[in-house]
Design an enzyme around this catalytic site. Structure first.
Site, PDB file in Angstrom:
ATOM      1  NE  ARG A  36       8.039 -41.977   0.231  1.00  0.00           N
ATOM      2  CZ  ARG A  36       8.737 -43.254   0.112  1.00  0.00           C
ATOM      3  NH1 ARG A  36       9.359 -43.741   1.132  1.00  0.00           N
ATOM      4  NH2 ARG A  36       9.016 -43.563  -1.218  1.00  0.00           N
ATOM      5  CD  GLU A  95      10.392 -10.664  11.191  1.00  0.00           C
ATOM      6  OE1 GLU A  95      11.145 -10.750  10.489  1.00  0.00           O
ATOM      7  OE2 GLU A  95       9.414 -11.835  11.475  1.00  0.00           O
ATOM      8  N   PRO A 113      11.557 -30.724   0.320  1.00  0.00           N
ATOM      9  CG  PRO A 113      12.109 -30.965  -1.941  1.00  0.00           C
ATOM     10  CD  PRO A 113      12.487 -30.120  -0.584  1.00  0.00           C
ATOM     11  CD  GLU A 138       3.106 -12.819  25.505  1.00  0.00           C
ATOM     12  OE1 GLU A 138       3.051 -13.851  26.040  1.00  0.00           O
ATOM     13  OE2 GLU A 138       2.115 -11.920  25.792  1.00  0.00           O
TER      14      GLU A 138
END
Length: 179
Positions: A36, A95, A113, A138
């Site tokens: 995995r 934001e 997942p 930045e």
């Protein structure tokens, strides 16, 4: 044990600024050995800011892997050990320049997942106040737009909003608000 894999070993094959990757060996429930690859991520937060008129704020930004501009809810990655609620409030302010009086946790999601440990925490922000101008990182460039939540739902259904976390949080918020 049924539907369980036992980790036998693991090796870090990449360490980056945002995530690490390990290559693990596992034993399957039938005794077979398999491998995995796992992307380890500290997680993130997304926030759906909703006005008193049920309008939402989205951000438009260029996403390099797809070479296109996406429309997403304000979001960001967690720093190691950072509280996800505070991260969401910080990202909302950075934001959009907004703060909120009402802040509701809408749950978590696993974006991928099969190979990624990232968990995204979702929040709904209401009773918004403009506090300042954007305070972007930045290397962050984005524009803010406001649209009715009902229009955003239709854009999700029409495939115009492609970002998974944004689709999920728009649909959850609309359902909770009866829109």
């Amino acid at each position: 044990m049924h539907l369980h894999e036992k980790k036998l070993s693991g090796e870090t094959v990449y360490q980056g600024r945002i995530f690490d990757i390990t290559h693990d060996m596992v034993e399957l429930e039938n005794g077979s050995i398999s491998d995995r690859d796992v992307l380890h991520h500290f997680g993130g937060v997304c926030v759906i800011p909703i006005t008193e008129n049920n309008e939402i704020f989205l951000v438009r930004q260029f996403r390099y892997p797809f070479g296109e501009i996406t429309r997403e809810v304000p979001a960001g990655k967690l720093e190691k050990g950072e509280d996800h609620a505070e991260c969401g409030r910080r990202e909302l302010l950075e934001e959009t320049g907004m703060i909120c009086e009402e802040y509701t946790h809408l749950g978590t999601l696993y974006p991928v997942p099969a190979y990624d440990t990232e968990v995204i925490h979702m929040y709904m922000a209401r009773k918004l106040t403009k506090k300042c101008e954007q305070d972007l990182d930045e290397d962050e460039f984005l524009d803010v737009e406001k649209i009715p939540l009902s229009e955003a739902v239709q854009q999700v259904m029409d495939g115009e909003i492609k970002d998974a976390k944004t689709q999920i949080i728009i649909l959850k918020a609309a359902r909770l608000l009866g829109i």
